[in-house]
Design an enzyme around this catalytic site. Structure first.
Site, PDB file in Angstrom:
ATOM      1  N   ASP A 178       0.831  -1.202   0.000  1.00 51.50           N
ATOM      2  CA  ASP A 178       0.000   0.000   0.000  1.00 51.50           C
ATOM      3  C   ASP A 178       0.871   1.260   0.000  1.00 51.50           C
ATOM      4  O   ASP A 178       1.712   1.420  -0.876  1.00 51.50           O
ATOM      5  CB  ASP A 178      -0.957  -0.080   1.195  1.00 51.50           C
TER       6      ASP A 178
ATOM      7  N   HIS B 137      -7.478  -6.413   0.159  1.00 50.41           N
ATOM      8  CA  HIS B 137      -6.391  -5.448   0.039  1.00 50.41           C
ATOM      9  C   HIS B 137      -5.197  -5.751   0.940  1.00 50.41           C
ATOM     10  O   HIS B 137      -4.046  -5.521   0.560  1.00 50.41           O
ATOM     11  CB  HIS B 137      -6.926  -4.054   0.356  1.00 50.41           C
TER      12      HIS B 137
END
Length: 305
Positions: free
Chosen positions: A111, A280
């Site tokens: 991320d 994610h």
């Protein structure tokens, strides 16, 4: 801090990188080759609790909290957001590794941390032996290709960049709600139990600090301004560093984009795959799959390989 529980045997240091900024750093293992791990939003070093400790028999493992996050310094953002640019964060990482005695290392990011990795290998390719990027595409590409689905799931990208202290004020009231909402929005349904209450509380406690919210907002403001200027200059640069790209097969990035094909436009040597049954938060949702892929990749790109 939960460092002793999840990272037994690791030492903990605050490393000075200049301009009154200290980076929270965990160090474990004793290998000649080092791996630096960089976390994402809205987390900290705990992102790597299932992966990093299992690499200490072969490598020196280093984890940091990005500036603005976790237990690192959270400076007030400058007018141009440059002290939260990915270039500045990459320089933090390089200084930490240099002070630990490593001028070349493997790099792993998820991320926001992966965005720092991307900038680091563009600015300082000589420092990195291999780079693993999790659940991202280049920031420039993702802004350029934004659609309704992406904007809905990644609403915080557009919220944090608002000026005049708007996100800081609106997020000050309920850190508990925001952390739980944001994580649950993007965690695959089969991995909820991997986010134990003590870990969630650590994330919540960090986010309860108003300067953490400010630091995170500045990270995103930088991505939408000064980082894009740097990225535009390097848009056609072909990365030479070997890349492993992993993404959640059930996550937003993997559903909207062809992740592997996109990175192959930007780099010479790219391998990777969508991690099954995964949203994610790839290293926390499917750590066994990540660890296997990472070990194979690191071995293939060892200093002695």
């Amino acid at each position: 801090m939960l460092a002793q529980k999840y990272f037994p045997g690791f030492s903990n240091k605050l490393i000075d990188v200049g301009e009154n900024v200290k980076i929270n750093t965990l160090i474990g293992g004793c290998g000649k080759e080092a791996i630096l791990f960089l976390h994402g939003h809205p987390e900290n070093y705990l992102t790597w609790r299932f992966v990093a400790p299992k690499l200490t028999t072969q490598y020196t493992v280093v984890l940091i909290d990005l500036r603005g996050y976790g237990f690192s310094t959270k400076p007030r953002g400058l007018a141009d957001h440059s002290n939260y640019s990915k270039r500045t964060m990459a320089n933090d990482a390089i200084l930490v590794m240099a002070k630990l005695g490593f001028n070349k290392f493997h790099l792993v990011g998820h991320d926001r941390g992966a965005r720092v990795c991307h900038r680091l290998i563009l600015d300082h390719p000589e420092k990195v032996t291999s780079c693993t990027l999790m659940d991202i595409l280049p920031t420039y590409d993702m802004y350029h290709d934004t659609n309704q689905e992406f904007a809905t799931k990644y609403w915080h990208w557009f919220f944090y960049i608002q000026n005049n202290g708007l996100p800081e004020k609106l997020l000050a009231g309920n850190a508990d709600f925001f952390i739980r909402f944001n994580l649950q929005l993007k965690i695959g349904p089969k991995a909820r139990n991997n986010f134990s209450e003590d870990v969630l509380q650590e994330y919540i406690n960090c986010f309860s600090n108003p300067m953490t919210v400010h630091g995170i907002s500045e990270d995103y403001r930088a991505s939408a301004t000064i980082d894009l200027k740097y990225d535009l200059v390097d848009k056609d640069t072909i990365i030479q560093t070997p890349l492993l790209v992993l993404w959640g097969k059930d996550g937003v990035v993997g559903k909207i984009w062809d992740v592997l094909a996109n990175w192959q436009k930007h780099a010479k040597n790219v391998t990777g795959f969508g991690v099954p049954e995964c949203g994610h938060f790839v290293p926390e949702e499917q750590p066994e799959i990540v660890l296997k892929a990472l070990k194979d990749f690191l071995q293939a790109h060892s200093f002695s390989a």
